[in-house]
Write an enzyme that holds these catalytic residues in place. Sequence first.
Site, PDB file in Angstrom:
ATOM      1  N   THR A   1      11.338  -8.875  -3.152  1.00 28.23           N
ATOM      2  CA  THR A   1      10.481  -9.534  -2.151  1.00 28.23           C
ATOM      3  C   THR A   1      10.943  -9.082  -0.799  1.00 28.23           C
ATOM      4  OG1 THR A   1      10.302 -11.510  -2.731  1.00 28.23           O
ATOM      5  CG2 THR A   1       8.638 -10.508  -3.900  1.00 28.23           C
TER       6      THR A   1
ATOM      7  N   GLY B   1       1.085  -1.592  -0.158  1.00 31.34           N
ATOM      8  CA  GLY B   1      -0.086   0.245   0.458  1.00 31.34           C
ATOM      9  C   GLY B   1       0.460   1.207   0.300  1.00 31.34           C
TER      10      GLY B   1
ATOM     11  N   ALA C   1      20.439  -1.700   3.170  1.00 30.55           N
ATOM     12  CA  ALA C   1      18.949  -1.353   2.313  1.00 30.55           C
ATOM     13  C   ALA C   1      20.288  -0.559   0.945  1.00 30.55           C
ATOM     14  CB  ALA C   1      18.465   0.372   2.420  1.00 30.55           C
TER      15      ALA C   1
ATOM     16  N   ASP D   1      17.555  -8.119  -0.245  1.00 30.33           N
ATOM     17  CA  ASP D   1      17.347  -9.078   1.005  1.00 30.33           C
ATOM     18  C   ASP D   1      16.663 -11.055   0.656  1.00 30.33           C
ATOM     19  OD1 ASP D   1      17.520  -7.353   2.623  1.00 30.33           O
ATOM     20  OD2 ASP D   1      16.118  -7.327   3.799  1.00 30.33           O
TER      21      ASP D   1
ATOM     22  N   HIS E   1      40.573  21.542   9.945  1.00 22.77           N
ATOM     23  CA  HIS E   1      40.502  21.246  10.534  1.00 22.77           C
ATOM     24  C   HIS E   1      40.283  21.966  11.368  1.00 22.77           C
ATOM     25  CE1 HIS E   1      42.734  21.058  14.996  1.00 22.77           C
ATOM     26  NE2 HIS E   1      43.103  22.168  14.566  1.00 22.77           N
TER      27      HIS E   1
ATOM     28  N   GLY F   1      22.550  -7.486  18.069  1.00 17.65           N
ATOM     29  CA  GLY F   1      22.405  -7.508  16.780  1.00 17.65           C
ATOM     30  C   GLY F   1      22.488  -6.021  16.571  1.00 17.65           C
TER      31      GLY F   1
HETATM   32  P1  FAD Z   1      12.222  -5.008   1.191  1.00 16.37           P
HETATM   33  O1  FAD Z   1      12.733  -3.275   1.649  1.00 16.37           O
HETATM   34  O2  FAD Z   1      11.961  -5.693   2.426  1.00 16.37           O
HETATM   35  O3  FAD Z   1      10.649  -4.649   0.312  1.00 16.37           O
HETATM   36  C1  FAD Z   1      10.539  -5.799  -0.396  1.00 16.37           C
HETATM   37  C2  FAD Z   1       9.429  -5.237  -1.058  1.00 16.37           C
HETATM   38  O4  FAD Z   1       8.192  -6.148  -1.681  1.00 16.37           O
HETATM   39  C3  FAD Z   1       7.874  -5.063   0.500  1.00 16.37           C
HETATM   40  O5  FAD Z   1       7.492  -3.697   0.669  1.00 16.37           O
HETATM   41  C4  FAD Z   1       6.588  -6.268   0.316  1.00 16.37           C
HETATM   42  O6  FAD Z   1       5.291  -5.269   0.691  1.00 16.37           O
HETATM   43  C5  FAD Z   1       6.348  -6.391  -1.423  1.00 16.37           C
HETATM   44  N1  FAD Z   1       5.838  -7.602  -1.752  1.00 16.37           N
HETATM   45  C6  FAD Z   1       6.415  -8.726  -0.962  1.00 16.37           C
HETATM   46  N2  FAD Z   1       6.148  -9.538  -1.717  1.00 16.37           N
HETATM   47  C7  FAD Z   1       4.834  -9.265  -2.525  1.00 16.37           C
HETATM   48  C8  FAD Z   1       4.458  -9.756  -4.014  1.00 16.37           C
HETATM   49  N3  FAD Z   1       4.018 -10.988  -3.997  1.00 16.37           N
HETATM   50  N4  FAD Z   1       3.638  -8.902  -4.461  1.00 16.37           N
HETATM   51  C9  FAD Z   1       4.148  -7.311  -4.783  1.00 16.37           C
HETATM   52  N5  FAD Z   1       5.795  -6.298  -3.344  1.00 16.37           N
HETATM   53  C10 FAD Z   1       5.533  -8.262  -3.090  1.00 16.37           C
HETATM   54  N6  FAD Z   1      19.126  -1.283   6.122  1.00 16.37           N
HETATM   55  C11 FAD Z   1      20.401   0.234   5.586  1.00 16.37           C
HETATM   56  O7  FAD Z   1      20.710  -0.069   5.295  1.00 16.37           O
HETATM   57  N7  FAD Z   1      19.780   0.553   7.166  1.00 16.37           N
HETATM   58  C12 FAD Z   1      19.888   0.524   7.819  1.00 16.37           C
HETATM   59  O8  FAD Z   1      19.466   1.745   8.607  1.00 16.37           O
HETATM   60  C13 FAD Z   1      18.311   0.169   7.921  1.00 16.37           C
HETATM   61  N8  FAD Z   1      18.065  -0.486   9.403  1.00 16.37           N
HETATM   62  C14 FAD Z   1      16.779  -0.762   9.357  1.00 16.37           C
HETATM   63  C15 FAD Z   1      15.535  -1.096  10.263  1.00 16.37           C
HETATM   64  C16 FAD Z   1      15.453  -2.323  11.325  1.00 16.37           C
HETATM   65  C17 FAD Z   1      14.299  -2.127  12.270  1.00 16.37           C
HETATM   66  C18 FAD Z   1      14.688  -3.067   9.567  1.00 16.37           C
HETATM   67  C19 FAD Z   1      13.648  -4.250   9.907  1.00 16.37           C
HETATM   68  C20 FAD Z   1      15.526  -3.080   8.817  1.00 16.37           C
HETATM   69  C21 FAD Z   1      17.111  -2.028   8.951  1.00 16.37           C
HETATM   70  N9  FAD Z   1      17.474  -2.372   7.224  1.00 16.37           N
HETATM   71  C22 FAD Z   1      18.590  -1.172   7.430  1.00 16.37           C
HETATM   72  C23 FAD Z   1      17.949  -3.115   6.668  1.00 16.37           C
HETATM   73  C24 FAD Z   1      16.587  -3.264   5.403  1.00 16.37           C
HETATM   74  O9  FAD Z   1      15.038  -2.389   5.595  1.00 16.37           O
HETATM   75  C25 FAD Z   1      16.810  -3.995   4.533  1.00 16.37           C
HETATM   76  O10 FAD Z   1      17.679  -4.509   3.905  1.00 16.37           O
HETATM   77  C26 FAD Z   1      16.213  -3.783   3.352  1.00 16.37           C
HETATM   78  O11 FAD Z   1      15.188  -2.761   3.168  1.00 16.37           O
HETATM   79  C27 FAD Z   1      16.283  -4.668   2.020  1.00 16.37           C
HETATM   80  O12 FAD Z   1      15.408  -4.122   0.540  1.00 16.37           O
HETATM   81  P2  FAD Z   1      14.882  -4.675  -0.204  1.00 16.37           P
HETATM   82  O13 FAD Z   1      14.259  -4.186  -1.475  1.00 16.37           O
HETATM   83  O14 FAD Z   1      15.754  -6.061  -0.471  1.00 16.37           O
HETATM   84  O15 FAD Z   1      13.561  -5.132   0.229  1.00 16.37           O
HETATM   85  P1  NAI Z   2      21.199  -9.592  13.284  1.00 19.47           P
HETATM   86  O1  NAI Z   2      21.553 -10.849  13.011  1.00 19.47           O
HETATM   87  O2  NAI Z   2      21.961  -7.907  14.008  1.00 19.47           O
HETATM   88  O3  NAI Z   2      21.336  -9.765  15.325  1.00 19.47           O
HETATM   89  C1  NAI Z   2      20.784 -11.000  15.733  1.00 19.47           C
HETATM   90  C2  NAI Z   2      21.279 -11.250  16.694  1.00 19.47           C
HETATM   91  O4  NAI Z   2      20.481 -12.338  17.393  1.00 19.47           O
HETATM   92  C3  NAI Z   2      23.056 -12.040  16.602  1.00 19.47           C
HETATM   93  O5  NAI Z   2      23.538 -11.879  17.899  1.00 19.47           O
HETATM   94  C4  NAI Z   2      22.699 -13.254  17.184  1.00 19.47           C
HETATM   95  O6  NAI Z   2      23.817 -14.199  16.508  1.00 19.47           O
HETATM   96  C5  NAI Z   2      21.444 -13.306  17.840  1.00 19.47           C
HETATM   97  N1  NAI Z   2      20.560 -14.692  17.557  1.00 19.47           N
HETATM   98  C6  NAI Z   2      19.688 -15.437  16.991  1.00 19.47           C
HETATM   99  N2  NAI Z   2      18.938 -16.524  17.719  1.00 19.47           N
HETATM  100  C7  NAI Z   2      18.948 -16.123  18.966  1.00 19.47           C
HETATM  101  C8  NAI Z   2      18.863 -16.772  20.014  1.00 19.47           C
HETATM  102  N3  NAI Z   2      17.716 -17.598  19.791  1.00 19.47           N
HETATM  103  N4  NAI Z   2      18.909 -16.287  21.351  1.00 19.47           N
HETATM  104  C9  NAI Z   2      19.805 -14.916  21.830  1.00 19.47           C
HETATM  105  N5  NAI Z   2      19.970 -14.894  20.194  1.00 19.47           N
HETATM  106  C10 NAI Z   2      20.080 -14.784  19.088  1.00 19.47           C
HETATM  107  O7  NAI Z   2      19.845  -9.503  13.380  1.00 19.47           O
HETATM  108  P2  NAI Z   2      18.587  -7.611  13.684  1.00 19.47           P
HETATM  109  O8  NAI Z   2      19.570  -7.755  14.430  1.00 19.47           O
HETATM  110  O9  NAI Z   2      17.554  -8.808  13.815  1.00 19.47           O
HETATM  111  O10 NAI Z   2      18.117  -7.509  12.431  1.00 19.47           O
HETATM  112  C11 NAI Z   2      18.576  -8.260  10.760  1.00 19.47           C
HETATM  113  C12 NAI Z   2      19.224  -7.719   9.461  1.00 19.47           C
HETATM  114  O11 NAI Z   2      18.364  -5.776   9.424  1.00 19.47           O
HETATM  115  C13 NAI Z   2      20.660  -7.652  10.137  1.00 19.47           C
HETATM  116  O12 NAI Z   2      20.635  -7.810   9.410  1.00 19.47           O
HETATM  117  C14 NAI Z   2      20.730  -5.698   9.659  1.00 19.47           C
HETATM  118  O13 NAI Z   2      21.758  -6.198   8.104  1.00 19.47           O
HETATM  119  C15 NAI Z   2      19.239  -4.994   8.955  1.00 19.47           C
HETATM  120  N6  NAI Z   2      19.563  -3.805  10.360  1.00 19.47           N
HETATM  121  C16 NAI Z   2      20.447  -3.094  10.216  1.00 19.47           C
HETATM  122  C17 NAI Z   2      20.919  -1.272  10.475  1.00 19.47           C
HETATM  123  C18 NAI Z   2      21.742  -0.793   9.961  1.00 19.47           C
HETATM  124  O14 NAI Z   2      22.041  -0.866   8.902  1.00 19.47           O
HETATM  125  N7  NAI Z   2      21.520  -0.024  10.449  1.00 19.47           N
HETATM  126  C19 NAI Z   2      19.281  -1.573  11.151  1.00 19.47           C
HETATM  127  C20 NAI Z   2      18.724  -2.660  11.340  1.00 19.47           C
HETATM  128  C21 NAI Z   2      18.737  -3.774  10.685  1.00 19.47           C
END
Ligand code: FAD
Ligand code: NAI
Length: 466
Positions: free
Chosen positions: A143, A39, A321, A313, A445, A182
């Site tokens: 996705t 959406g 991202a 992803d 600096h 993490g």
């Molecule tokens: P997504 O962003 O997951 O997008 C996939 C889209 O596909 C979704 O909107 C979904 O609705 C849509 N979709 C799925 N199936 C279908 C279908 N069948 N038909 C139509 N649409 C569909 N990464 C960073 O680099 N920096 C950060 O600071 C960061 N912070 C994060 C914080 C949190 C809390 C989380 C959860 C993740 C964070 N990430 C961060 C990770 C980042 O969000 C993902 O790596 C990134 O969004 C992946 O992009 P993507 O395009 O592969 O998939």
């Molecule tokens: P993560 O992979 O960063 O961390 C998960 C943590 O959980 C690991 O340390 C792992 O050892 C631990 N773990 C796994 N199973 C467990 C269990 N049963 N009990 C206790 N600990 C356990 O995953 P997270 O934090 O969920 O983030 C998901 C993804 O989103 C990451 O891959 C990250 O790249 C992305 N992300 C990126 C951000 C950024 O770039 N700033 C911000 C937030 C998310």
Amino acid sequence: MAENTAYDLVVIGGGPGGYVCAIRAAQLGMKVACVEKRGALGGTCLNVGCIPSKVLLQSSHHYHVAKEELAEHGVKVSGVELDLATMMGRKDKVVSDFTKGVEFLFKKNKVTYVKGAAELIGPNSLKVDGKDEITAKYIVIATGSVSAPLPGVEVDEKTVVSSTGALALEKVPASMVVIGAGVIGLELGSVWARLGTKVTVVEFLDKVLPPFDDEVSKNAQRIFEKQGIAFKLGHKVTAVKPGKSGATVNIEPVKGGDALGLEAEVVLVAIGRRPYSEGLGLEAAGVRIDPKGFIPVDAHCRTNVASVYAIGDVIGGLMLAHKAEEEGVAVAEIIAGQAGHVNYAVIPSVVYTHPEIASVGKTEQQLKADGVAYTVGKFPFLANSRAKTSGDSQGFVKILADKRTDKVLGAHLIGAGAGELVAEIALAMEFSSSAEDIARTCHAHPSLAEAVKEAAMDVAKRAIHI
Ligand code: FAD
Ligand code: NAI
């Protein structure tokens, strides 16, 4: 629904991988559609990931600074109060501005935005919401991913939350247990700790941020502990039992020992993410997935089916991202007959806590495992004039260079602005720079970037200010 349903390219998923791919393909002259079922465009990143988490990190940092840090600068403020509803409202507004911004970019680039769930019905065709059929010469699957579940633990997004629930709590909980030290655990744990929640992080492994350089992880843990976050490392969660007002998290040491029950008003499950490919009709198109649900691709992000590519992803690797965006651009260019390419060796990672933590390239433990001879250059922010003037001098910059050639192999930073500083080192690595190249580049600096220069100088043991 689109008026003409035959396209050069259809992208499934409007996240940073998908929308960037769609725009780049349109720039290259293709007729493109992007199907998104949420959406709103922007995927996890804009809607429930990168952007809302960074908004709350910034807002909670302001609150913390106003309450705890301004006085030492001679700025007296009294009666600092939290208005969580306004903070959340601002977050929602930033998110909706961005998602609308992507819609605008689609219009500008003539990408057709198709709202609905896509399901493949063949290698060149798909249905949207089970009805409207679209055909395309090429299909890109983008996705994304969803939070990984903890077996036996039900997420209700109120008491037991994923990152999505933790970004939208209506009141500041008195206590929170975060499962997983993490990136999500530490970023969202920091948000709530700053707002007054007693946060305890339970981690299976014996370090925080396991993929990061050991020295950075240790330093980060010490700093977070000073900020009031407690850690139970080397512990596994055996059960989460919701009660009347919160939940009990049962944990026990991984290596054996006494079990413990942690009471918490809110439990955040942040143990990683898993690929999302449910209901996508991969079988109908003949696209293979691996046992973990990732879509295997070759070096050009092509699946086993010639007309179908996959990015972001859902194909695994770093779930970031900017990695998804790079793949989106590369695939659009490859389909257009150009030489699209992603350099997986130079993808920075940033944790947006305070201080920030950033990394690019190899860690010391990886270089040791690979048997590569390396030199370490290190510089603490305590000796950096800009960090001292700001009163924000925790952490250090560490640069790893090849012992023989001086080529930069990796960099690991913890400190204010680390997320910006790492970009300079990533650029240097893209250009195959030596540490000396960075060391001999003039840096302004006083700036935090001088710590990068001095760390590069320290590779040759000729740093000036330490
Ligand atoms: P997504 O962003 O997951 O997008 C996939 C889209 O596909 C979704 O909107 C979904 O609705 C849509 N979709 C799925 N199936 C279908 C279908 N069948 N038909 C139509 N649409 C569909 N990464 C960073 O680099 N920096 C950060 O600071 C960061 N912070 C994060 C914080 C949190 C809390 C989380 C959860 C993740 C964070 N990430 C961060 C990770 C980042 O969000 C993902 O790596 C990134 O969004 C992946 O992009 P993507 O395009 O592969 O998939
Ligand atoms: P993560 O992979 O960063 O961390 C998960 C943590 O959980 C690991 O340390 C792992 O050892 C631990 N773990 C796994 N199973 C467990 C269990 N049963 N009990 C206790 N600990 C356990 O995953 P997270 O934090 O969920 O983030 C998901 C993804 O989103 C990451 O891959 C990250 O790249 C992305 N992300 C990126 C951000 C950024 O770039 N700033 C911000 C937030 C998310």
